[in-house]
Design a protein around this motif. Structure first.
Motif, PDB file in Angstrom:
ATOM      1  N   PRO A  71       9.254   5.319   6.770  1.00  0.00           N
ATOM      2  CA  PRO A  71       9.784   4.333   5.837  1.00  0.00           C
ATOM      3  C   PRO A  71      10.073   4.977   4.489  1.00  0.00           C
ATOM      4  O   PRO A  71       9.402   5.922   4.082  1.00  0.00           O
ATOM      5  N   LEU A  72      11.076   4.475   3.822  1.00  0.00           N
ATOM      6  CA  LEU A  72      11.483   5.031   2.536  1.00  0.00           C
ATOM      7  C   LEU A  72      10.413   4.792   1.481  1.00  0.00           C
ATOM      8  O   LEU A  72       9.598   3.881   1.606  1.00  0.00           O
ATOM      9  N   PRO A  73      10.395   5.626   0.435  1.00  0.00           N
ATOM     10  CA  PRO A  73       9.391   5.469  -0.626  1.00  0.00           C
ATOM     11  C   PRO A  73       9.399   4.051  -1.197  1.00  0.00           C
ATOM     12  O   PRO A  73      10.458   3.460  -1.405  1.00  0.00           O
ATOM     13  N   ALA A  74       8.200   3.552  -1.421  1.00  0.00           N
ATOM     14  CA  ALA A  74       8.071   2.191  -1.940  1.00  0.00           C
ATOM     15  C   ALA A  74       6.791   2.072  -2.754  1.00  0.00           C
ATOM     16  O   ALA A  74       5.847   2.836  -2.572  1.00  0.00           O
ATOM     17  N   VAL A  75       6.787   1.095  -3.632  1.00  0.00           N
ATOM     18  CA  VAL A  75       5.594   0.801  -4.427  1.00  0.00           C
ATOM     19  C   VAL A  75       4.702  -0.120  -3.610  1.00  0.00           C
ATOM     20  O   VAL A  75       5.159  -1.125  -3.072  1.00  0.00           O
ATOM     21  N   ALA A  76       3.440   0.244  -3.499  1.00  0.00           N
ATOM     22  CA  ALA A  76       2.446  -0.596  -2.820  1.00  0.00           C
ATOM     23  C   ALA A  76       1.473  -1.108  -3.873  1.00  0.00           C
ATOM     24  O   ALA A  76       1.086  -0.360  -4.780  1.00  0.00           O
ATOM     25  N   ARG A  77       1.082  -2.372  -3.766  1.00  0.00           N
ATOM     26  CA  ARG A  77       0.135  -2.996  -4.700  1.00  0.00           C
ATOM     27  C   ARG A  77      -1.008  -3.632  -3.924  1.00  0.00           C
ATOM     28  O   ARG A  77      -1.012  -4.833  -3.699  1.00  0.00           O
ATOM     29  N   PRO A  78      -2.014  -2.835  -3.543  1.00  0.00           N
ATOM     30  CA  PRO A  78      -3.124  -3.411  -2.787  1.00  0.00           C
ATOM     31  C   PRO A  78      -3.995  -4.344  -3.628  1.00  0.00           C
ATOM     32  O   PRO A  78      -4.683  -5.197  -3.085  1.00  0.00           O
ATOM     33  N   PHE A  79      -3.964  -4.171  -4.953  1.00  0.00           N
ATOM     34  CA  PHE A  79      -4.720  -5.010  -5.880  1.00  0.00           C
ATOM     35  C   PHE A  79      -3.810  -5.349  -7.057  1.00  0.00           C
ATOM     36  O   PHE A  79      -2.908  -4.575  -7.375  1.00  0.00           O
ATOM     37  N   PRO A  80      -4.040  -6.462  -7.723  1.00  0.00           N
ATOM     38  CA  PRO A  80      -3.163  -6.837  -8.844  1.00  0.00           C
ATOM     39  C   PRO A  80      -3.076  -5.786  -9.953  1.00  0.00           C
ATOM     40  O   PRO A  80      -2.046  -5.637 -10.585  1.00  0.00           O
ATOM     41  N   ASP A  81      -4.144  -5.037 -10.163  1.00  0.00           N
ATOM     42  CA  ASP A  81      -4.154  -4.053 -11.243  1.00  0.00           C
ATOM     43  C   ASP A  81      -4.020  -2.608 -10.762  1.00  0.00           C
ATOM     44  O   ASP A  81      -4.303  -1.669 -11.495  1.00  0.00           O
ATOM     45  N   PHE A  82      -3.579  -2.410  -9.526  1.00  0.00           N
ATOM     46  CA  PHE A  82      -3.462  -1.051  -8.982  1.00  0.00           C
ATOM     47  C   PHE A  82      -2.221  -0.948  -8.122  1.00  0.00           C
ATOM     48  O   PHE A  82      -1.994  -1.774  -7.241  1.00  0.00           O
TER      49      PHE A  82
END
Length: 144
Positions: free
Chosen positions: A72-83
């Motif tokens: 998969p192409l590069p993407a932003v992951a946000r497992p937590f609201p502040d990370f």
């Protein structure tokens, strides 16, 4: 995927393939590298303090080349609201065969990103089953 995320990922992948001595500087302060056979011929987890020497010792032997971003192409992951982190998948060739890498890049300064986690592994005898090549169906009921 935004252009900025792709450029950050592309720059990191290119830098990781271009300078063995500087390889350790591509990692965050508490980052680590998990290699499965691609570079170390074994299963190794290498902490930040030892990555530079491991790269000097092992990268020339593996003769890694042709690093390129894949799906998969590069993407932003946000497992937590502040990370958040940028996840980048890439392939590269070694003298043995195709290998795969996954890096999780975090910001470490003004417009600078470093790997908190790098996972590299050697693909044994077949292309990875990604994207259109992935097996479909439920457990024990495979379809193509």
């Amino acid at each position: 995927m935004t252009t900025e995320v792709h450029l950050i990922a592309q720059a990191w992948v290119a830098a990781s393939a271009s300078n063995t001595v500087a390889f350790g500087s591509l990692f965050a302060q508490d980052g680590f590298w998990r290699d499965m056979i691609a570079f170390t011929n074994d299963f190794h987890t290498i902490a930040k303090g030892f990555i530079r020497q491991a790269a000097i010792d092992r990268l020339p032997i593996a003769e890694a080349s042709n690093a390129r971003i894949t799906t998969p192409l590069p993407a932003v992951a946000r497992p937590f609201p502040d990370f958040a982190f940028i996840e980048v998948h890439f392939t590269f060739d070694t003298k043995i065969r195709l290998s795969i890498g996954v890096a999780k890049l975090i910001p470490v300064g003004d417009k600078k990103y470093a790997a908190y986690f790098l996972f590299t592994f050697l693909v044994h005898g077949h292309q990875p089953q990604l994207g259109a090549h992935r097996i479909l169906g439920k457990h024990n009921t495979r379809t193509s």
